[in-house]
Design a protein around this motif. Sequence first.
Motif, PDB file in Angstrom:
ATOM      1  N   VAL B 236       0.849  -1.207   0.000  1.00 49.70           N
ATOM      2  CA  VAL B 236       0.000   0.000   0.000  1.00 49.70           C
ATOM      3  C   VAL B 236       0.881   1.252   0.000  1.00 49.70           C
ATOM      4  N   VAL B 237       0.238   2.360  -0.374  1.00 49.37           N
ATOM      5  CA  VAL B 237       0.883   3.679  -0.228  1.00 49.37           C
ATOM      6  C   VAL B 237       0.068   4.445   0.807  1.00 49.37           C
ATOM      7  N   VAL B 238       0.752   4.893   1.872  1.00 46.23           N
ATOM      8  CA  VAL B 238       0.046   5.571   2.956  1.00 46.23           C
ATOM      9  C   VAL B 238       0.229   7.080   2.832  1.00 46.23           C
ATOM     10  N   THR B 239      -0.885   7.789   2.863  1.00 39.90           N
ATOM     11  CA  THR B 239      -0.842   9.246   2.899  1.00 39.90           C
ATOM     12  C   THR B 239      -1.787   9.715   3.995  1.00 39.90           C
ATOM     13  N   ALA B 240      -1.253  10.393   5.001  1.00 41.46           N
ATOM     14  CA  ALA B 240      -2.044  10.950   6.098  1.00 41.46           C
ATOM     15  C   ALA B 240      -2.984   9.925   6.702  1.00 41.46           C
ATOM     16  N   GLY B 241      -2.457   8.752   7.026  1.00 40.00           N
ATOM     17  CA  GLY B 241      -3.247   7.745   7.737  1.00 40.00           C
ATOM     18  C   GLY B 241      -4.218   6.983   6.870  1.00 40.00           C
ATOM     19  N   VAL B 242      -4.123   7.119   5.543  1.00 40.51           N
ATOM     20  CA  VAL B 242      -5.009   6.356   4.666  1.00 40.51           C
ATOM     21  C   VAL B 242      -4.159   5.545   3.696  1.00 40.51           C
ATOM     22  N   SER B 246      -4.843  -0.402  -5.513  1.00 40.51           N
ATOM     23  CA  SER B 246      -5.506  -0.218  -6.803  1.00 40.51           C
ATOM     24  C   SER B 246      -6.993  -0.504  -6.716  1.00 40.51           C
ATOM     25  N   TRP B 247      -7.433  -1.184  -5.613  1.00 42.03           N
ATOM     26  CA  TRP B 247      -8.875  -1.490  -5.533  1.00 42.03           C
ATOM     27  C   TRP B 247      -9.613  -0.680  -4.477  1.00 42.03           C
ATOM     28  N   GLY B 248      -8.911   0.278  -3.831  1.00 40.29           N
ATOM     29  CA  GLY B 248      -9.623   1.091  -2.855  1.00 40.29           C
ATOM     30  C   GLY B 248      -8.720   1.522  -1.726  1.00 40.29           C
ATOM     31  N   SER B 249      -9.292   2.256  -0.747  1.00 41.53           N
ATOM     32  CA  SER B 249      -8.485   2.768   0.360  1.00 41.53           C
ATOM     33  C   SER B 249      -9.108   2.372   1.688  1.00 41.53           C
ATOM     34  N   PHE B 250      -8.252   2.316   2.733  1.00 45.77           N
ATOM     35  CA  PHE B 250      -8.753   2.082   4.083  1.00 45.77           C
ATOM     36  C   PHE B 250      -7.846   2.787   5.070  1.00 45.77           C
ATOM     37  N   ALA B 251      -8.376   2.989   6.290  1.00 45.14           N
ATOM     38  CA  ALA B 251      -7.657   3.791   7.280  1.00 45.14           C
ATOM     39  C   ALA B 251      -6.566   2.982   7.961  1.00 45.14           C
ATOM     40  N   VAL B 252      -5.380   3.600   8.098  1.00 42.93           N
ATOM     41  CA  VAL B 252      -4.291   2.989   8.861  1.00 42.93           C
ATOM     42  C   VAL B 252      -3.669   4.057   9.747  1.00 42.93           C
ATOM     43  N   PRO B 253      -4.327   4.417  10.851  1.00 41.21           N
ATOM     44  CA  PRO B 253      -3.915   5.581  11.637  1.00 41.21           C
ATOM     45  C   PRO B 253      -2.496   5.475  12.194  1.00 41.21           C
ATOM     46  N   GLU B 256       3.164   5.511   9.161  1.00 36.93           N
ATOM     47  CA  GLU B 256       3.701   6.761   8.599  1.00 36.93           C
ATOM     48  C   GLU B 256       3.475   6.774   7.109  1.00 36.93           C
ATOM     49  N   ASP B 257       3.647   7.959   6.524  1.00 37.20           N
ATOM     50  CA  ASP B 257       3.490   8.101   5.077  1.00 37.20           C
ATOM     51  C   ASP B 257       4.541   7.279   4.336  1.00 37.20           C
ATOM     52  N   GLY B 258       4.185   6.823   3.149  1.00 32.89           N
ATOM     53  CA  GLY B 258       5.158   6.118   2.308  1.00 32.89           C
ATOM     54  C   GLY B 258       4.668   4.732   1.919  1.00 32.89           C
ATOM     55  N   HIS B 259       5.572   3.985   1.242  1.00 32.16           N
ATOM     56  CA  HIS B 259       5.238   2.618   0.826  1.00 32.16           C
ATOM     57  C   HIS B 259       5.321   1.667   2.006  1.00 32.16           C
ATOM     58  N   HIS B 260       4.341   0.796   2.120  1.00 30.78           N
ATOM     59  CA  HIS B 260       4.346  -0.206   3.192  1.00 30.78           C
ATOM     60  C   HIS B 260       3.827  -1.533   2.659  1.00 30.78           C
ATOM     61  N   ARG B 261       4.293  -2.593   3.330  1.00 32.11           N
ATOM     62  CA  ARG B 261       3.610  -3.877   3.120  1.00 32.11           C
ATOM     63  C   ARG B 261       2.858  -4.148   4.414  1.00 32.11           C
ATOM     64  N   VAL B 262       1.564  -4.428   4.313  1.00 30.57           N
ATOM     65  CA  VAL B 262       0.777  -4.620   5.521  1.00 30.57           C
ATOM     66  C   VAL B 262       0.103  -5.986   5.520  1.00 30.57           C
ATOM     67  N   VAL B 263      -0.180  -6.473   6.749  1.00 33.16           N
ATOM     68  CA  VAL B 263      -0.981  -7.677   6.926  1.00 33.16           C
ATOM     69  C   VAL B 263      -2.384  -7.237   7.284  1.00 33.16           C
ATOM     70  N   VAL B 264      -3.374  -7.746   6.576  1.00 27.67           N
ATOM     71  CA  VAL B 264      -4.764  -7.504   6.968  1.00 27.67           C
ATOM     72  C   VAL B 264      -5.301  -8.823   7.504  1.00 27.67           C
ATOM     73  N   PRO B 328       7.843  -4.436   8.955  1.00 26.51           N
ATOM     74  CA  PRO B 328       9.056  -3.634   8.769  1.00 26.51           C
ATOM     75  C   PRO B 328       9.614  -3.829   7.359  1.00 26.51           C
ATOM     76  N   ASP B 329      10.301  -2.816   6.879  1.00 21.54           N
ATOM     77  CA  ASP B 329      10.910  -2.936   5.544  1.00 21.54           C
ATOM     78  C   ASP B 329      11.925  -4.063   5.559  1.00 21.54           C
ATOM     79  N   GLU B 330      11.930  -4.834   4.469  1.00 19.12           N
ATOM     80  CA  GLU B 330      12.920  -5.904   4.399  1.00 19.12           C
ATOM     81  C   GLU B 330      14.149  -5.426   3.657  1.00 19.12           C
ATOM     82  N   ALA B 331      15.262  -5.641   4.272  1.00 17.72           N
ATOM     83  CA  ALA B 331      16.502  -5.207   3.652  1.00 17.72           C
ATOM     84  C   ALA B 331      16.832  -6.092   2.458  1.00 17.72           C
TER      85      ALA B 331
END
Lengths: 544, 331
Positions: B236-242, B246-253, B256-264, B328-331
């Motif tokens: 995902v790409v996070v901007t201001a907690g969102v 490509s299929w939509g957005s959800f809140a991630v309070p 931080e801003d930037g590229h992330h890999r998240v587990v849902v 966390p980012d993987e090196a």
Amino acid sequence: MDRNRQIVRNPRRIGGILLVGIPLAFLAYFFAYPLGAILIKSLVVDNRLDLTPFADVFSRGTLRGAIWFTVWQATASMLLTVLVALPTAYVFAHYRFRGKNLMKAAITVPFVLPTVVVATAFLALLGPTGVVDLSGTVWLILIAHVFFNFAVVVRTVGGFWGNLDPRLEEAARMLGAGRWRAFRTVTLPLLRPALAAAGSIVFLFTFTSFGVILILGGLRFSTIEVEIYRQTITYLRLPLAAALAVIQLIGVTSILVGYSAFQRRRAIELSLRPSHEVARVPRTLRDRLVVSGVLIFTTLFLGTPLALLVARSLRTSTGFGFAAYRSLATQTSALFVPPVEAIRNSLLIAFAATLLAVTVGMMAAVIVAYRTGLFSRTFDVLLMLPLGTSAVTIGFGFLVALGKPIDLRTSPILLPIAHALVAIPFVVRTAVPVMRSVRQELRDAAAMLGATPARVWRRIDLPMISRAGLIGAGFAFAISLGEFGATSFLARPATPTLPVAIFRLLGRPGTFAQALALATILMVLTALSMFVIERFRFGDVGEF
Amino acid sequence: MLEVRGLTVSFEGEPFMHDINLTVLDGTVLAVLGPSGSGKSTLLRAIAGLEHPDTGSISWNGESLNGVAPHARGFGLMFQDYALFPHMSVGANVEFGVEGRPGAARRVTAVLERVGLAGYEHRGVGRLSGGEQQRVALARALAPEPRVLMLDEPVGSLDRSLRERIVPELRELFVRLQITAVYVTHDQEEAFTVADQMVILRDGTIVQTGTPEQVWSSPANAWVAGFLGFSNLIDVVVTAGVATTSWGSFAVPDLEDGHHRVVVRESAIEAGGPLHGEVSQRRFRGGHYQVTIKMSDGSLLEAELGEAPGTGEPLAFEIVPAGVVGLPDEA
């Protein structure tokens, strides 16, 4: 559908009768009948039961001595063999190292070597002209017996040990037991069935030891087996020989019965593991020291006598050469024919004996492997009897019995029959486990893939069985080449076999070199047939 | 306190375990979790002294155990498949480790009673059920009161219902007797139940250390998340907690801003909401449905829903922020 089955079943029934009938008839005429003849010879005089030959045996000091010596040398040989071979069994079971398979095959060579070859080799190593002179002592006999039976202990105990779950000993160690206590309280009791099996086989073989004692024992040491031979050939006291044969038969039977009772009582369910999970590469310094020490000892112990046999056969008055081998073509006073004739005789007899043993043995194996129930089990035991009977007794029985109704005693087929009788138990024991190892699921899987019962048999069973047959053939060939006990009775002076020729050459002064040369040739021939066996053996299936 | 520092083990020249470091405090249980072939059993065997490490040290209360024979370490090991001595009775098996000590017989009776096998002393081990064998093995390992008890997949060969009953019993036993234990398993639920601390092992390397709660709430990387059974890994790409995909957005309070890999987490997806997908598979699990949702770009999400429309039907849902974990980012 039903009609089809009927058609299939009828020829099968006829085939079944032949399968049971031929081996049974063979055993009846060539085993039971001669043994019965010996019994009658020793126990019946003028149609009355007569036990005087037995009283006669026990009244003679030499014969009482022979019976006592037979028992104690067999006990001593058994204990010594287990003690000497156990470290090698351990190393083979627990470690992987380069050349292990080759070494495994190599240590089996002494076991299949003709007794005459081994005795000759030890005469060269530890006899009057040897490195150390042990002639006239019992040690010469005991060491030769250990040499002979080394592989029995390594294969039987090592094979079992290699499948024993190593975590059992580790569990003992984790519960605070030191190496020795873990071995004594856990491993040793679990090894007991294998130790008992190997011990009984060694005891049985040394109990009926003939060639080794005859050649290495001199006049001082004599077993029941040797006495049967002497009483017959030297003194012509047939009732006495017959009584001795009966006593020996009773001894052998009690060992077999006692052993099988022990096996039944001691059966413990074990979780066995495939050997490749147990064996590991030596890693610590201690591991490496143990493995290399044991392997060096094994190589020296088994290799030295044989290497020396070959080396001495190549020694001439001036250095090394083939003089002894060349002289095999000329006649000597020891034999009626040039010694080289013996090679041809032995090979011809071995081919005939192999053909007979494999034909009869495979038929018998089919019955034992595929039929269940009391009949099959009884048949199984019957087939093993010749293995427990001494070869000298068989030869003696042939001499006593086979004059009537057809006189086979002068027939050239006599020796192949005697050899086949000795070899059949080996053929059966090799084939039965292989036949039984064809799992029913394999046949079911083939059937589910559309194979008819005939095709299943041809494609699944037959390929495995024919390999078992080849292995059995290798054994039969090797056994026939080296057979000495029965042959010493039956071979005619004009057609000696290799072992008989070697024995005669050893008995005359001045022909020791020729004996060594012939023994070397016999060893090479035997090793070649064993090589065939190792080629076709699959896995560790089979009992020898 | 058991300490392992810089442990490396190789098999036939091939390195197999690399630089293992771990600490087990007195009276605590460390679970070693990893898939088969990750080196769990080898680690135990090295601690037990049954395997020889190339380098590294194993020490107990600061005292090095290098070169100390297995039987002299005072450690207990409960083997996978138990390794009960088949030629001995239950009593003799349990007594083996305390033989010759004063009160050995009483100890055997007491330990057998503790594992619920009172009166089994004279039975043969071959006739026992799987669960009974497991308890004999436990009793045998407990009898000498080892300084550290190691258990190699102790319930691995039991059936599921028995396993679910026994694992909490084991935990209770460890706590009550204040046992210091190393517990090897491939099952994360088992590890979570039994452990104070856990390490996750992959290809002979420790990839995460922590309490069960820490491991659960923040997997160290995508592999750990996958191994723990989290199937929804989303870039995902996070901007201001969102977070935007490509299929939509959800809140991630919390991110931080930037590229992330998240587990849902599967439980974070709830029916009714701004996101739309199509039910691609629906499996009834008794109590809930396991639903595979196909998104507009073809990517798949796994969800646990109380009610779900049939296969091919549209589904509206939302993603609850509490169930989203950033990796966390993987090196």
